[in-house]
Enzyme design. Structure first.
Site, PDB file in Angstrom:
ATOM      1  N   PRO A 199       0.838  -1.212   0.000  1.00 21.21           N
ATOM      2  CA  PRO A 199       0.000   0.000   0.000  1.00 21.21           C
ATOM      3  C   PRO A 199       0.869   1.257   0.000  1.00 21.21           C
ATOM      4  CG  PRO A 199      -0.795  -1.582   1.623  1.00 21.21           C
ATOM      5  CD  PRO A 199       0.501  -2.125   1.104  1.00 21.21           C
ATOM      6  N   ASP A 256      62.731  -6.554  15.038  1.00 26.84           N
ATOM      7  CA  ASP A 256      63.616  -5.987  16.041  1.00 26.84           C
ATOM      8  C   ASP A 256      62.937  -5.837  17.382  1.00 26.84           C
ATOM      9  OD1 ASP A 256      62.227  -3.613  15.468  1.00 26.84           O
ATOM     10  OD2 ASP A 256      63.629  -3.246  13.814  1.00 26.84           O
ATOM     11  N   LYS A 294      68.635  -3.716  17.490  1.00 28.43           N
ATOM     12  CA  LYS A 294      69.837  -2.877  17.542  1.00 28.43           C
ATOM     13  C   LYS A 294      69.972  -2.246  18.917  1.00 28.43           C
ATOM     14  CE  LYS A 294      67.857  -1.086  13.992  1.00 28.43           C
ATOM     15  NZ  LYS A 294      67.447  -0.174  12.949  1.00 28.43           N
ATOM     16  N   GLY A 325      55.488  -0.149  15.196  1.00 29.67           N
ATOM     17  CA  GLY A 325      54.756   1.052  14.773  1.00 29.67           C
ATOM     18  C   GLY A 325      54.585   1.107  13.276  1.00 29.67           C
ATOM     19  N   ASP A 326      54.917   2.263  12.712  1.00 37.87           N
ATOM     20  CA  ASP A 326      54.841   2.455  11.264  1.00 37.87           C
ATOM     21  C   ASP A 326      56.260   2.486  10.705  1.00 37.87           C
ATOM     22  OD1 ASP A 326      52.895   3.779   8.967  1.00 37.87           O
ATOM     23  OD2 ASP A 326      54.983   4.453   8.851  1.00 37.87           O
ATOM     24  N   ILE A 363      57.859   5.984  10.075  1.00 41.26           N
ATOM     25  CA  ILE A 363      57.978   7.000  11.117  1.00 41.26           C
ATOM     26  C   ILE A 363      59.097   6.582  12.058  1.00 41.26           C
ATOM     27  CG2 ILE A 363      56.823   8.148  13.056  1.00 41.26           C
ATOM     28  CD1 ILE A 363      54.266   8.060  11.470  1.00 41.26           C
ATOM     29  N   THR A 375      51.357   3.999  14.330  1.00 49.56           N
ATOM     30  CA  THR A 375      52.576   4.489  14.952  1.00 49.56           C
ATOM     31  C   THR A 375      52.368   4.669  16.452  1.00 49.56           C
ATOM     32  OG1 THR A 375      54.312   6.138  14.789  1.00 49.56           O
ATOM     33  CG2 THR A 375      52.052   6.941  14.546  1.00 49.56           C
ATOM     34  N   ALA A 376      53.496   4.668  17.198  1.00 55.69           N
ATOM     35  CA  ALA A 376      53.402   4.762  18.660  1.00 55.69           C
ATOM     36  C   ALA A 376      52.581   5.975  19.095  1.00 55.69           C
ATOM     37  CB  ALA A 376      54.801   4.833  19.260  1.00 55.69           C
ATOM     38  N   MET A 420      61.705   8.329  21.407  1.00 58.31           N
ATOM     39  CA  MET A 420      63.067   8.154  21.909  1.00 58.31           C
ATOM     40  C   MET A 420      63.495   9.328  22.781  1.00 58.31           C
ATOM     41  SD  MET A 420      64.631   6.693  18.330  1.00 58.31           S
ATOM     42  CE  MET A 420      63.551   7.619  17.272  1.00 58.31           C
ATOM     43  N   GLY A 458      53.256   1.369  25.694  1.00 59.97           N
ATOM     44  CA  GLY A 458      51.885   1.721  25.330  1.00 59.97           C
ATOM     45  C   GLY A 458      51.164   0.625  24.561  1.00 59.97           C
TER      46      GLY A 458
END
Ligand code: SAH
Length: 470
Positions: free
Chosen positions: A43, A255, A277, A309-310, A313, A338-339, A390, A419
């Site tokens: 309808p 790493d 490292k 991360g990335d 970066i 990234t961080a 860092m 984190g």
């Protein structure tokens, strides 16, 4: 088997939907993808359906269902909230042997709608035979994450080669071997990551090679290096592509920053090489890593270089792929969280905020030779957020310099340790007090500094409260 799965070609076929509400609209949205001619008998129509009618996507006959509506139909769906009407549609369709579905009423269905994973032309349909649509949806979600978005593009690309492959390999088993080789080789991943041109070249080269057997051409033999962002720690933050590559890898170089939980997701048979490292001792090692990546790929390996991360970066990702580019080795880069993003989110600290910060800067607190060389005048400006990677070692100097260059001594600062992991800890203080607060306790790397008014939001917005170690 309670229902036999088939795929129906309903292009340009008449499909009848009885009912004009939300449920009908949902079925229209689904069916529409297979391009039938949909007529709705009801309808009146919901707003969404009225819009589709205005766009000419569906037809509408206003009124109650009657038997003549089924004339010429290929498929019927009853989606009204009136059980009597639904039953009448079902009975009328049954009389004509038409496939009919009464929504949410399995006993009145000659066919059921599966949950669909759509990678046209590849389609996966999941059904629980009506026992639990929610279960089917969960399974579908699972499949959605496992099947790359470009699966359909891969199928289309391969379809374009069918005739050529047929004339190149007249017998079926030759063709099958060829396709198995291609689909298990680098070409597939190239399409998944949007490099169809490279994949086309590779397949063409394979077709042109003299060898009609299963041997690979030179181009095929070369493996690929994927520079993969592993995110800040929580494995749930990996991208689908990262996970896929990790599960296909022959060898993985990782790493210190890559968490154990992330490494656990790497294919069990893959070789895992630690290339961590130590601070201020990495010049030579980096070259070694670059060359190892190239060598492994040249041996035909699928190499994953996992980076915290990335990769682009503060990750030296650019240097690693420069070597590969020079040596003509195929590579791809998979971004990671990234961080700064990961830590800020998990600490409840928005990096920008309309009231506090209109921009954000990512800086490194440490140069190659261990010194800090930052433009303090710019960093000390108000209305911005500074994220320092860092920065632990140089923390006292960073705070001192910022104050010296005009930043408020009471500007809030956060130090985020490990984190996004279950060990995450956030210390907040001010530019004046943070160095002392940090010196007074044990700090666990990696740590990230966030400087700016946004840090004050942490108290209110923190949501991630991992279980503390005993
Ligand atoms: N490519 C990485 C950064 C590498 S530099 C990225 O995009 O995140 C290494 C620095 O990153 C560490 O010294 C630390 O400052 C920061 N970092 C990385 N992961 C972190 C984490 N889970 N928690 C806190 N800081 C982290």
């Amino acid at each position: 088997m309670d229902y036999f799965p088939i795929f129906l070609d309903i292009k340009k076929r008449a499909v009848l939907i009885v009912g004009g509400g939300e449920i009908a609209a949902r079925k229209v949205a689904l069916l529409k993808r297979a391009r039938p001619q949909i007529t709705i008998v009801a309808p009146k129509l919901s707003d969404g359906l009225a819009e589709l009618l205005a766009q000419g996507e569906i037809a509408h006959r206003a009124g109650e269902f009657n038997d003549d509506d089924l004339n010429g139909c290929a498929l019927v769906v009853a989606a009204t909230d009136d059980a009597v009407v639904n039953r009448a549609v079902y009975d009328a369709a049954e009389k004509r042997n038409l496939p009919v579905n009464v929504v949410d009423c399995p006993e009145l269905c000659r066919f059921i709608f599966p949950s669909i994973v759509d990678r046209t032309p590849v389609t996966v349909a999941v059904s629980t035979s009506g026992t639990s649509p929610v279960l089917a949806r969960l399974l579908r979600a699972h499949l959605e994450t496992m099947i790359p978005a470009n699966y359909g593009r891969l199928a289309n690309l391969l379809a374009g080669f069918r005739d050529k492959v047929k004339s190149r390999f007249p017998d079926i088993s030759g063709r099958r071997h060829f396709w198995e080789r291609i689909l298990q080789g680098a070409a597939t991943e190239m399409v998944f990551s949007g490099r169809e041109q490279d994949a086309t070249q590779l397949i063409e080269a394979a077709l042109d090679s003299d060898d009609t057997g299963g041997k690979m051409t030179g181009a095929e033999k070369t493996g690929e290096v994927a520079l993969v962002g592993a995110g800040p720690g929580d494995p749930d933050l990996l991208t689908f592509r990262a996970l896929r590559l990790m599960q296909q890898a022959d060898v993985v170089l990782y790493d210190r920053l890559v968490s154990k939980e992330v490494l656990d997701l790497v294919r069990r048979e893959a070789d895992q090489i630690y290339v961590g490292k130590k601070r201020s001792f990495h010049a030579v090692r980096q070259e070694e890593i670059n060359q190892t990546l190239a060598d492994l790929a040249q041996q035909g390996k699928r190499v994953v270089r996992l980076k915290g991360g990335d990769p682009f970066i503060f990750g030296r990702g650019g240097e690693e792929i420069a070597t590969l580019a020079e040596q003509g080795i195929p590579f791809q880069v998979v971004p990671g969280i990234t961080a700064a993003s990961g830590c800020a989110s998990y600490a409840g600290i928005p990096l920008t905020h309309r009231d506090y910060a209109q921009s954000v800067r990512f800086v490194t607190g440490q140069l190659k030779d261990g010194t800090i060389d930052l433009d303090w005048n710019i960093l000390a400006q108000p209305q911005q957020t500074i994220v320092i990677y860092m920065g632990l070692q140089g923390l006292p100097e960073i705070c001192e310099q910022l104050i010296k260059h005009g930043a408020s001594s009471s500007l809030p600062v956060a130090l985020i340790q490990q984190g996004t992991t279950v060990h995450q800890q956030v210390i907040t203080a001010t530019l004046t007090t943070l160095p002392k607060v940090v010196a007074a306790q044990e700090v666990h790397a990696p740590t990230l500094l966030i400087v700016g008014e946004v840090v004050s939001l942490h108290d209110q917005l923190a949501w991630f409260k991992p279980i503390k170690e005993v």
